[in-house]
Design an enzyme around this catalytic site. Sequence first.
Site, short mmCIF file in Angstrom:
data_model
loop_
_atom_site.label_atom_id
_atom_site.label_comp_id
_atom_site.label_asym_id
_atom_site.label_seq_id
_atom_site.Cartn_x
_atom_site.Cartn_y
_atom_site.Cartn_z
N HIS A 63 37.65 44.54 40.78
CA HIS A 63 36.98 44.71 39.49
C HIS A 63 37.02 43.38 38.73
O HIS A 63 37.67 42.42 39.15
CB HIS A 63 37.59 45.85 38.67
CG HIS A 63 39.00 45.63 38.23
ND1 HIS A 63 40.09 45.69 39.10
CD2 HIS A 63 39.54 45.36 37.00
CE1 HIS A 63 41.20 45.49 38.43
NE2 HIS A 63 40.89 45.27 37.16
N HIS A 65 38.13 42.18 35.73
CA HIS A 65 39.06 41.74 34.69
C HIS A 65 39.64 40.39 35.10
O HIS A 65 39.81 40.10 36.28
CB HIS A 65 40.19 42.76 34.50
CG HIS A 65 39.84 43.88 33.57
ND1 HIS A 65 40.42 45.13 33.65
CD2 HIS A 65 38.97 43.94 32.52
CE1 HIS A 65 39.93 45.90 32.70
NE2 HIS A 65 39.04 45.21 32.01
N ASP A 67 42.53 39.11 35.20
CA ASP A 67 43.72 39.04 36.06
C ASP A 67 43.44 39.47 37.49
O ASP A 67 44.34 39.49 38.32
CB ASP A 67 44.87 39.87 35.46
CG ASP A 67 44.52 41.34 35.26
OD1 ASP A 67 43.38 41.63 34.85
OD2 ASP A 67 45.39 42.20 35.51
N HIS A 68 42.15 39.74 37.78
CA HIS A 68 41.76 40.10 39.15
C HIS A 68 40.63 39.21 39.69
O HIS A 68 40.49 39.12 40.91
CB HIS A 68 41.35 41.57 39.21
CG HIS A 68 42.50 42.52 39.06
ND1 HIS A 68 43.11 43.14 40.11
CD2 HIS A 68 43.18 42.90 37.94
CE1 HIS A 68 44.12 43.89 39.67
NE2 HIS A 68 44.17 43.75 38.35
#
Length: 246
Positions: A63, A65, A67-68
């Site tokens: 996904h 976000h 932090d990904h």
Amino acid sequence: MRLQVLGCGDAFGSGGRFHTCFHVDASEDSPGGFLIDCGASSLIAIRRFGVEPNRIHTVFLTHLHGDHFGGLPWLILDGQLVSGRTQPLTVVGPPGTAERLPAAMEVLFPGSSTAERRFRVVVEEMEAGRPVETGGVRATAYAMRHPSGAPAHALRIEAADKVVSYTGDTEWVEDIVSVGHGADLLIAEGYTVERPVKFHLDWATLKRRLPEIGPKRLMLTHMSPEMIAHPPDGYIAAEDGLVVTF
């Protein structure tokens, strides 16, 4: 198959951990492989744990976000300006990736998304339920519940006759059973022990459903401070740098 945890932290770096990033080699005799997620701090982790960035052929995203997926601008710029990459880099992500990646690059480094490079960045968007094959790897996405401005997916990845599955960030949805069913390694979010947090997965809920999922091995990641302090019970507790071979 060899999987190294390059980052297993939540968005806030709980426990001093890098953002989510897993490096997978389908063969120990031919190092290179692919990444599952590439959070904002991932290039630092790649350097720390001695992964050769030019050998990474694909990045699979759960996904969008930061932090990904927020480490992709640095990975791309490293290939352009530092590591001298010449081979294509394929980014496989949910619908919206082709728009969000250059937007992120422009916010962080204006002009970087259209700069001339010696390698191509190939973005392939994947729909839930429609497998994608690239670099000898087959990935199938399943719809999860975790708002990120684009669909959030769990991934079931098949390579070298092995299966590694990852829930990404999500509250419990029934498709988690299908994602992890019989997987050689299931990586699951374990954000809290049993405290419900909207759009995130707690260990108590997952544990109740494990008999239906039946993974051969289970690793919990993306843990809050309370979960990091919880003694592992029937699972591998992810740590930055940890290597799992299966």
